[in-house]
Enzyme design. Structure first.
Site, PDB file in Angstrom:
ATOM      1  N   LYS A 112       0.815  -1.238   0.006  1.00  0.00           N
ATOM      2  CA  LYS A 112      -0.067  -0.036   0.149  1.00  0.00           C
ATOM      3  C   LYS A 112       0.661   1.131   0.067  1.00  0.00           C
ATOM      4  CE  LYS A 112      -4.311  -1.925   1.575  1.00  0.00           C
ATOM      5  NZ  LYS A 112      -3.951  -3.424   1.753  1.00  0.00           N
TER       6      LYS A 112
HETATM    7  C1  LIG Z   1      -4.459  -4.485   1.032  1.00  0.00           C
HETATM    8  C2  LIG Z   1      -3.683  -5.658   0.932  1.00  0.00           C
HETATM    9  C3  LIG Z   1      -4.032  -6.740   0.197  1.00  0.00           C
HETATM   10  C4  LIG Z   1      -5.406  -6.662  -0.873  1.00  0.00           C
HETATM   11  O1  LIG Z   1      -5.049  -5.618  -1.751  1.00  0.00           O
HETATM   12  P1  LIG Z   1      -6.552  -5.308  -2.704  1.00  0.00           P
HETATM   13  O2  LIG Z   1      -6.021  -4.129  -3.640  1.00  0.00           O
HETATM   14  O3  LIG Z   1      -7.457  -4.883  -1.495  1.00  0.00           O
HETATM   15  O4  LIG Z   1      -7.011  -6.487  -3.475  1.00  0.00           O
HETATM   16  C5  LIG Z   1      -3.407  -7.828  -0.008  1.00  0.00           C
HETATM   17  N1  LIG Z   1      -2.071  -8.008   0.920  1.00  0.00           N
HETATM   18  C6  LIG Z   1      -1.794  -7.162   1.737  1.00  0.00           C
HETATM   19  C7  LIG Z   1      -0.767  -7.362   2.586  1.00  0.00           C
HETATM   20  C8  LIG Z   1      -2.636  -5.920   1.916  1.00  0.00           C
HETATM   21  O5  LIG Z   1      -2.249  -4.935   2.662  1.00  0.00           O
END
Ligand SMILES: *Cc1c(COP(=O)(O)O)cnc(C)c1O
Length: 468
Positions: A112
């Site tokens: 993120k």
């Molecule tokens: C947010 C997140 C996901 C999922 O990502 P999306 O874009 O919501 O599909 C997967 N793994 C981790 C570690 C995350 O923080």
């Protein structure tokens, strides 16, 4: 560039407006009116570019001159300056023709950061230009909150309030939020669960009259277009390293809200030769049920070892459905109406069309641990539980062994030590994951957060009192 809502009834916006808007007024999500695309020749000319240079190439057509090129370059450079690896998104080989793309080298050790570092700098740029101050309010079950705080902590024109469920996030996750001590950062530990946090935030967005005059709320959740856009870049980066555009590449993506894997779909439509995209879910498998069984119905939430994928509804899936229905807002409104009352079914040809590119797989907690152990034994490489689901999904449903398979590593294993402890307790030999050096002192840093009762009025008066 113009942006339109997936539900067809909100005004068109430009890039700046779409970034600051979040959800469209008609409840839909903003998408570009026309997706930029690149020829194979142009993509070929990017071989060897470093991450920031490549990001500029991919992002510039969306911005479409609304930010002068030199300013856009600065925003991008600053966004990736705090990453702990010179490659920003390094590839590691796990097996024959099998790779992980390490997207956890950013300040909070999860993918993120790619989007939220960028979004923070973008907000800062637009708000300074407009001479406007805003309030960011968000709910988190872990990863989003810390990445948003890291992204916004240096933004002079933002006060950020992040609600997490008191005593229900892991210690690493809490400390990544609460040890950021800055005048504009406020951590609220809500005496409730994640749904309570989310509901209070949603209600605050609906009626913002608790804010002082001239202030408004801005959303940082994964429906923000700029977040998706920033994630397109690493698909190009990885594929170019593995021989694109003359060679196709496939990706496996641990999926919750469908933001990350949707960015892969966009990369493909922008000209990157992607052969297969794998949607990997935990037992919260609405997407896997939809793709494999045409069952897109809400089920109860299960807590899993991969908490950042614990979702009941996958909000960005709407963006894919919009394309798959000929960009007909009325069709999306009808589907979402059905979904309100529990679920919907897709047309067989829509489902078949999705299936041309996408495959899916769902893995439970025990399978996740088994994959972490197996990969550690095979390659000496420790996966975090989210990434493990992607790796196993790829092994189960990949169509072509000769096309490189890139599994997105969405978090650093040290962020989720519980799973490793659990595997160790079952007698498996797994090494302790170590936090990177720059974070070794996380457990001794000072923390700041406010415990607040699960009441809208209490949260809102805390926000109103603390806005600078
Ligand atoms: C947010 C997140 C996901 C999922 O990502 P999306 O874009 O919501 O599909 C997967 N793994 C981790 C570690 C995350 O923080």
């Amino acid at each position: 560039m113009r942006f339109v809502s997936t539900r067809g009834q909100a005004p068109e916006l430009n890039f700046e407006q779409a970034v600051l808007a979040g959800l469209a007024q008609d409840g839909g999500l903003y998408v570009p009116k026309q997706l930029p695309s690149f020829s194979a020749q142009e993509i070929q000319s990017w071989v060897g570019l470093d991450y920031s240079e490549l990001a500029f190439k991919v992002i510039a057509p969306f911005v479409d001159g609304e930010i002068p090129d030199s300013d856009l370059r600065t925003i991008i450079d600053k966004s990736y300056a705090d990453f702990g690896h010179a490659a920003i998104a390094p590839l590691q080989q796990l097996g024959h023709n099998e790779w992980v793309l390490e997207l956890f080298q950013g300040p909070t050790l999860a993918f993120k950061d790619f989007a939220l570092q960028f979004l923070g700098h973008l907000f800062d740029y637009f708000l300074k230009k407009r001479n406007q101050r805003v309030v960011v309010m968000g709910a988190t079950s872990g990863d989003t909150g810390s990445a948003a705080i890291e992204g916004c902590k240096r933004c002079d024109n933002i006060d950020i309030f992040i609600l997490h469920p008191h005593q229900r996030v892991s210690e690493v996750q809490r400390r990544q939020m609460t040890t950021v001590i800055a005048d504009n950062v406020f951590n609220i530990a809500l005496e409730g669960n994640f749904d309570d946090c989310q509901n209070l935030v949603k209600q605050s967005f609906r009626d913002q009259s608790f804010l002082p005059d001239g202030r408004s709320l801005v959303a940082v959740n994964s429906i923000n277009w700029a977040r998706i856009m920033a994630q397109i870049v690493y698909y190009f980066y990885a594929a170019l390293s593995l021989g694109a555009p003359s060679r196709a590449v496939s990706f496996s993506v641990p999926t919750g809200n469908f933001g990350d894997v949707f960015a892969g779909y966009l990369a493909k439509n922008m000209g990157l030769p992607i052969e297969q995209l794998i949607v990997a879910t935990n037992q919260n498998d609405i997407l896997h049920r939809c793709l494999s069984n045409n069952d897109h119905s809400k089920r109860d939430l299960h807590q899993s070892l991969s908490p950042s994928m614990d979702i009941m509804v996958s909000s960005n899936f709407e963006r894919l459905l919009f394309d798959m229905h000929g960009r007909d807002g009325a069709a999306i409104r009808a589907l979402m109406h059905d979904f309100q009352s529990g679920g919907f079914e897709l047309n067989e040809d829509v489902l078949a069309n999705i299936g041309n590119l996408f495959s899916s797989y769902s893995l439970d907690d025990q399978g996740t641990l088994a994959t972490m152990v197996r990969v550690y034994q095979e390659a000496g490489y420790l996966l975090d539980p989210h990434t493990a689901i992607g790796v196993e999904a790829a092994r189960k449903v990949r169509r072509n062994q000769t096309t490189p398979m890139v599994c997105l590593a969405t978090a650093h294993p040290a962020k989720f030590p519980d799973s490793i402890a659990k595997a160790q307790a079952q007698g498996y030999a797994l090494s302790e994951p170590q936090l990177p050096d720059r974070m070794r002192d996380l457990f001794t840093r000072d923390e700041a957060f406010s415990v607040i009762e699960n009441e809208l009025a209490s949260v809102q008066s805390f926000v109103a009192q603390n806005i600078r």
